[in-house]
Design an enzyme around this catalytic site. Structure first.
Site, PDB file in Angstrom:
ATOM      1  N   HIS A  27       0.702  -1.221  -0.287  1.00 40.63           N
ATOM      2  CA  HIS A  27      -0.023   0.008   0.041  1.00 40.63           C
ATOM      3  C   HIS A  27       1.029   1.335   0.148  1.00 40.63           C
ATOM      4  O   HIS A  27       1.843   1.335   0.902  1.00 40.63           O
ATOM      5  CB  HIS A  27      -0.791  -0.257   1.231  1.00 40.63           C
ATOM      6  CG  HIS A  27      -1.820  -1.327   1.360  1.00 40.63           C
ATOM      7  ND1 HIS A  27      -3.258  -1.254   0.965  1.00 40.63           N
ATOM      8  CD2 HIS A  27      -1.582  -2.388   1.665  1.00 40.63           C
ATOM      9  CE1 HIS A  27      -3.672  -2.255   1.041  1.00 40.63           C
ATOM     10  NE2 HIS A  27      -2.669  -2.990   1.709  1.00 40.63           N
ATOM     11  N   HIS A 205      -8.023  -8.419  -0.839  1.00 37.07           N
ATOM     12  CA  HIS A 205      -7.711  -8.965   0.718  1.00 37.07           C
ATOM     13  C   HIS A 205      -8.752  -9.906   1.320  1.00 37.07           C
ATOM     14  O   HIS A 205      -9.845  -9.575   1.396  1.00 37.07           O
ATOM     15  CB  HIS A 205      -7.617  -7.743   1.747  1.00 37.07           C
ATOM     16  CG  HIS A 205      -6.491  -6.801   1.358  1.00 37.07           C
ATOM     17  ND1 HIS A 205      -6.021  -6.446   0.093  1.00 37.07           N
ATOM     18  CD2 HIS A 205      -5.411  -6.266   2.413  1.00 37.07           C
ATOM     19  CE1 HIS A 205      -4.862  -5.570   0.309  1.00 37.07           C
ATOM     20  NE2 HIS A 205      -4.666  -5.734   1.704  1.00 37.07           N
ATOM     21  N   GLU A 208      -7.168 -12.491   6.247  1.00 37.29           N
ATOM     22  CA  GLU A 208      -5.977 -11.730   7.350  1.00 37.29           C
ATOM     23  C   GLU A 208      -6.580 -12.003   8.586  1.00 37.29           C
ATOM     24  O   GLU A 208      -6.207 -12.775   9.333  1.00 37.29           O
ATOM     25  CB  GLU A 208      -5.907 -10.531   6.783  1.00 37.29           C
ATOM     26  CG  GLU A 208      -4.804  -9.904   7.772  1.00 37.29           C
ATOM     27  CD  GLU A 208      -4.580  -8.307   7.902  1.00 37.29           C
ATOM     28  OE1 GLU A 208      -3.825  -7.730   7.895  1.00 37.29           O
ATOM     29  OE2 GLU A 208      -5.726  -7.789   6.794  1.00 37.29           O
ATOM     30  N   ASP A 286       3.374  -5.145   2.582  1.00 37.14           N
ATOM     31  CA  ASP A 286       2.123  -4.602   3.060  1.00 37.14           C
ATOM     32  C   ASP A 286       2.266  -2.971   3.403  1.00 37.14           C
ATOM     33  O   ASP A 286       2.207  -2.182   2.391  1.00 37.14           O
ATOM     34  CB  ASP A 286       1.528  -5.277   4.231  1.00 37.14           C
ATOM     35  CG  ASP A 286       0.120  -5.024   4.491  1.00 37.14           C
ATOM     36  OD1 ASP A 286      -0.625  -4.374   3.695  1.00 37.14           O
ATOM     37  OD2 ASP A 286      -0.615  -6.002   5.404  1.00 37.14           O
TER      38      ASP A 286
END
Length: 349
Positions: A27, A205, A208, A286
């Site tokens: 990101h 995503h 997680e 990430d």
């Protein structure tokens, strides 16, 4: 099948740095280092609720995904102009190139910025120019993936996608990020169908903090080509077999998982077991400014904690290159370079 020869453990850090690899779960807003955050805040006249860099770093004590996101969105408030977005991306891309990254597919969250009154054009101009400069000045292949914030509505995501279409040439795909629990993939079926109809790649995503059912939902409802994270797949043996059979890429972020308490210790991480089960797992960073490690640091700490070796290094790098959305000739060229690095280091022993 490429045979990986034994490489002494003391040479593993050099191997991890030299081998070509792709960063597929990054990101760009999550690369905002405290020093840059304060510099941009001063440039743009934005007041931060922290006295200095040290106070800000002390705030990086997250208990879960949501506590991280609260700080993440506050930090993004300093990004106001195209130059801000350029500076942010360029700082990351220079670092990535130095760590052996040959392909970077950068996630960005336009809703985080347009909601603050930042024009969509500023986001695309800054990030797009940085990616273009990376190709010409760094020899690094860089592209953008537009992500939807899953805690917002599908209607908001659809409006964001339509608003981004004048810059369609600047992004190659869409993704789904932000708070996972309580926001299953099925919530975004329509916007992902629209994205696929536009010829965009789709990733999401899932798994997680959310359950394995969210991974199934990302695959079945969204037709995701890659699953970002996916570590909760371990709790569903049928899903594990499906992921192995179909070679669905999983972009795993160990230091992120540790920082957000998905795993209590890095030694508990399921990465090695997922590799052993034949899954197409690759390693990524990430939000590295917040989680204490860019890509190379993720490799170093994960390899030390899980006692991984050169064979794992080759598989993780190769998986990352093959799972990228780069043109096939580029993938073949990088795979050749990857094999050459391993061959060269084997010959030196």
């Amino acid at each position: 099948m490429f045979k990986v020869h034994a490489i002494p453990p003391q040479r593993l850090p050099e191997l991890l740095r030299r081998m070509p690899k792709a960063e597929l779960h990054l990101h760009i807003e999550g690369t905002l280092e405290p020093e840059m955050m304060f510099a941009l805040a001063q440039r743009n006249g934005v007041a931060l609720p922290y006295a200095n860099v040290q106070a800000l770093r002390a705030a990086y004590d997250f208990h879960n995904l949501q506590s991280f996101l609260d700080l993440y969105y506050a930090g993004a408030s300093v990004l106001c102009t195209a130059q801000d977005f350029y500076d942010l991306a360029w700082a990351y891309l220079e670092r990535a190139q130095a760590e052996g990254v040959v392909r970077a597919e950068l996630f960005f969250d336009p809703q985080t910025h347009t909601a603050r009154g930042v024009p969509m054009a500023a986001v695309f101009d800054g990030l797009g120019r940085a990616c273009a400069d990376a190709r010409t000045r760094l020899g690094l292949s860089a592209e953008l993936i537009l992500c939807f914030l899953r805690h917002l509505s599908q209607e908001d995501a659809l409006a964001t996608l339509e608003a981004a279409l004048p810059w369609r040439a600047h992004f190659i795909g869409v993704g789904l990020d932000s708070s996972e629990l309580g926001h299953p993939p099925e919530k975004f079926t329509e916007v992902f169908a629209r994205a696929r109809a536009l010829g965009l790649h789709v990733v999401a995503h899932a798994g997680e903090e959310g359950p394995p059912a969210y991974i199934w939902g990302a695959l079945d409802a969204l037709k995701a080509e890659r699953i970002d994270h996916g570590v909760q797949a371990w709790h569903d043996l049928v899903l594990m077999q499906h992921l192995a059979d179909e070679q669905v890429p999983l972009t795993v972020c160990p230091l992120s998982n540790l920082k957000l308490c998905v795993f209590e210790r890095l030694a508990d991480h399921t990465l090695a077991r997922m590799l052993d089960a034949g899954l197409c797992v690759s390693l990524h960073s990430d939000d590295p400014a917040y989680f204490g490690g860019y890509l190379l640091e993720n490799y170093h700490q994960t390899f030390a904690a899980l006692h991984l070796d050169a064979r794992h290094a080759y598989r993780l790098a190769a998986n990352s290159l093959r799972a990228s959305f780069a043109p096939e000739p580029d993938k073949q060229r990088w795979m050749h370079a990857l094999k050459q690095v391993f061959a060269d280091m084997s010959e030196q022993d």
